[in-house]
Design an enzyme around this catalytic site. Structure first.
Site, PDB file in Angstrom:
ATOM      1  N   ASP A  82      -8.403  26.607 -32.056  1.00  0.00           N
ATOM      2  CA  ASP A  82      -8.818  28.006 -31.908  1.00  0.00           C
ATOM      3  C   ASP A  82     -10.136  27.424 -30.332  1.00  0.00           C
ATOM      4  O   ASP A  82      -9.938  26.285 -29.697  1.00  0.00           O
ATOM      5  CB  ASP A  82      -9.751  28.993 -33.093  1.00  0.00           C
ATOM      6  CG  ASP A  82      -9.604  30.234 -32.325  1.00  0.00           C
ATOM      7  OD1 ASP A  82     -10.777  30.728 -31.633  1.00  0.00           O
ATOM      8  OD2 ASP A  82      -8.935  30.799 -33.688  1.00  0.00           O
ATOM      9  N   HIS A 136      -8.315  32.469 -26.939  1.00  0.00           N
ATOM     10  CA  HIS A 136      -8.842  31.507 -27.940  1.00  0.00           C
ATOM     11  C   HIS A 136      -8.382  30.080 -27.894  1.00  0.00           C
ATOM     12  O   HIS A 136      -8.182  29.357 -28.576  1.00  0.00           O
ATOM     13  CB  HIS A 136      -7.750  31.765 -29.598  1.00  0.00           C
ATOM     14  CG  HIS A 136      -8.598  33.307 -30.186  1.00  0.00           C
ATOM     15  ND1 HIS A 136     -10.457  32.865 -30.436  1.00  0.00           N
ATOM     16  CD2 HIS A 136      -8.080  34.426 -30.042  1.00  0.00           C
ATOM     17  CE1 HIS A 136     -10.255  34.498 -30.773  1.00  0.00           C
ATOM     18  NE2 HIS A 136      -9.128  35.306 -30.837  1.00  0.00           N
ATOM     19  N   GLU A 147      -6.812  39.507 -29.917  1.00  0.00           N
ATOM     20  CA  GLU A 147      -8.007  38.950 -28.811  1.00  0.00           C
ATOM     21  C   GLU A 147      -8.008  38.456 -27.246  1.00  0.00           C
ATOM     22  O   GLU A 147      -8.412  37.395 -26.573  1.00  0.00           O
ATOM     23  CB  GLU A 147      -8.939  38.411 -29.601  1.00  0.00           C
ATOM     24  CG  GLU A 147      -9.218  39.190 -30.660  1.00  0.00           C
ATOM     25  CD  GLU A 147      -9.950  38.285 -31.867  1.00  0.00           C
ATOM     26  OE1 GLU A 147     -10.957  39.350 -32.874  1.00  0.00           O
ATOM     27  OE2 GLU A 147     -10.335  37.785 -31.885  1.00  0.00           O
TER      28      GLU A 147
END
Length: 540
Positions: free
Chosen positions: A194, A265, A329
């Site tokens: 991440d 990410h 995202e």
């Protein structure tokens, strides 16, 4: 005298006839079994009790032997099966060889009589789950006589641990595996990369762990707090450590699904190798949490080659045939500002950044398929969903590969039905019920328990496309194991029953009463005490 015999006979008959009802009310097994019939009496474990098994169940026999030694201080012998006449006093582990037994490979039958115990599974996994039910029935060396026929409602019963944010280490992961095994959960979704850290050794790219596994401090409190702890954080798993954990999980019939986030990410990877980023400039591993703008430059063939190389090493480490690529995202701003990306989109007739993400994702899917693997990703990969404020990004015309598994976490639950109707298998991990990083005020035990993975709008003939559930422990604000355990237990037991027990058989009152029989005391022995607010709904 005759009247007394009649009374005793009537009492015995009444006990037999009502035994199923009595056991159904008092069952302590979590997750709750599909079919249970109580018998009369009990089986007593002694030092002379033996565990008999065929060669194919050697792992399960040794596992049971170790359990009984650790939990009941009984050292039992493990032996090959004898003739039926010599099985008195034994625990028999058997495989079901009947026709059709392979249709539900995780099903098992548990029979406890006064004279012996028999655990029969449609596979080794089924026997293993029968053992988990058996261990929950033992009280002071005795097991009540009972017959159980059981099978899971869903085949994907997952727990996700995010170590991209905070590294927890081998011992904690093993403890999670042990609890998953007890609760008959069979998929460990391992969030290994991440923005905040890269946690898996990739030998071809050593900077990923030399640089990407470390950050100089961490944001504390909550989102956008701008408060930092000034404590360096680091950690990663070597490939040898991962091999050991894969073996430990496999012995407990747990499949590990690794997650390597792409194309967003990605900050820890880009901090390690700046040329991976769309802006191609040095950055540090972020010290704050939240959605970051740095994103892989998917227009660069060298970046795609990097991701293929990483996936090659990951696939060799994890014998499961599924890889999670995240995909959630993604902020498209850097792609929109990049001339290189614009040229790539023009040459490949890609209209929007959302189309570009699906084009990239389909390329990864094809690469994995060529290697005999299947891809899973968060439902953002269906087309610009979370984190994008440009409505045109949601108008993607390209289609995601039908072979891709969708893990639903956010948006209208109708997305689940839509994904299924497009041909996808779905893992339902809707955040409002399944995110264990939320406190008990947001997600009390009852809310986790009442989660139904199958949307009401989904046609009955398509419900098999819901593979099961995800249970997520995100790590942004969970720096310590103590805080993590407080949030996991007892809600993970609720999620386990959601995944295993049929919806019509769930009963929250029965479930909470059952917690005190085995699980809560066993957690206490691990140093995990359950507080009242973890069991009760908050006062509104």
């Amino acid at each position: 005298m005759q009247n007394q015999k009649i009374k005793r006979s009537f009492l015995f008959l009444f006990t037999v006839l009502t035994g199923q009802t009595i056991f159904a009310q008092e069952s302590t097994i979590i997750p709750y079994p599909a079919e249970t019939v109580a018998g009369v009496g009990h089986f007593t474990l002694t030092a002379n009790t033996r565990i008999t098994h065929p060669a194919r169940l050697n792992n399960e026999a040794k596992y049971l032997q170790q359990l009984l030694k650790e939990e009941h201080q009984l050292s039992l012998q493990v032996a090959k099966p004898q003739s039926s006449k010599s099985n008195a006093g034994n625990i028999q582990l058997e495989l079901n060889t009947a026709a059709g037994a392979t249709q539900n490979s995780e099903a098992y039958a548990l029979s406890v009589t006064n004279s012996n115990i028999k655990v029969t599974g449609n596979s080794a996994a089924g026997v293993f789950y029968g053992i988990q039910s058996l261990r929950q029935l033992i009280k002071n060396g005795q097991i009540p006589c009972v017959t159980i026929n059981d099978a899971p409602a869903f085949k994907w019963r997952a727990f996700m641990l995010d170590e991209g944010r905070y590294f927890k280490g081998e011992n904690e992961v093993k403890q999670i595996f042990d609890q998953m095994a007890l609760l008959k959960m069979n998929v460990f979704h391992w969030h290994l990369t991440d923005d905040g850290g890269w946690r898996v050794e990739i030998k071809k790219y050593p900077e990923l762990t030399r640089i990407g596994s470390k950050r100089r401090m961490s944001e504390t409190g909550t989102w956008l707090s701008n408060v930092f702890d000034s404590i360096p954080h680091e950690g990663f798993y070597t490939q040898e450590q991962i091999k050991g954990l894969v073996k430990y999980a496999a012995d407990r019939h747990i499949t590990i699904i690794p997650e390597i986030e792409m194309p967003g990410h990605a900050s820890a990877a880009i901090a390690s190798y700046p040329w991976l980023g769309t802006e191609n400039k040095p950055i540090e591993v972020p010290i704050s949490f939240g959605i970051k703008k740095d994103i892989f430059n998917v227009a660069n063939p060298k970046v795609k080659a990097f991701l293929h190389d990483v996936l090659d090493e990951v696939m060799k480490l994890f014998p499961s045939n599924i890889v999670h690529i995240g995909g959630d995202e993604v902020i498209y701003d850097q792609w929109k500002a990049s001339g290189e990306v614009a040229q790539y989109m023009k040459e490949n007739h890609i209209k929007t950044p959302a189309d570009l993400q699906i084009d990239f994702t389909n390329g990864i899917s094809r690469y994995l398929e060529q290697k005999g693997h299947r891809m899973i990703g968060w439902n953002d990969i269906l087309g610009g969903l979370h984190g994008n404020n440009d409505s045109t990004d949601a108008s993607t015309k390209d289609k995601l590969s039908q072979n891709t598994i969708i893990q639903f976490w956010t948006g209208n639950p109708e997305i689940v039905t839509q994904a299924v109707m497009k041909g996808h298998d779905v893992v339902n991990a809707y955040w409002d019920n399944t995110y264990l990083d939320y406190d008990y005020k947001h997600t009390p035990l009852s809310k986790a328990y009442r989660f139904n993975p199958i949307p009401a709008s989904l046609p009955a003939d398509q419900r098999h496309k819901i593979l099961g559930i995800g249970t997520q422990m995100w790590g942004e604000w969970i720096p310590t194991v103590e805080r993590m355990n407080y949030l996991i237990y007892p809600r993970v037991a609720a999620m386990a029953e959601v995944a295993w027990t049929k919806q019509e058989q769930k009963n929250f009152e029965r479930f909470t009463k059952s917690l005190d029989s085995y699980l809560v005391p066993s957690w206490k022995k691990m140093g995990i005490s359950i507080k009242p607010e973890q069991l009760n709904d908050p006062v509104q």
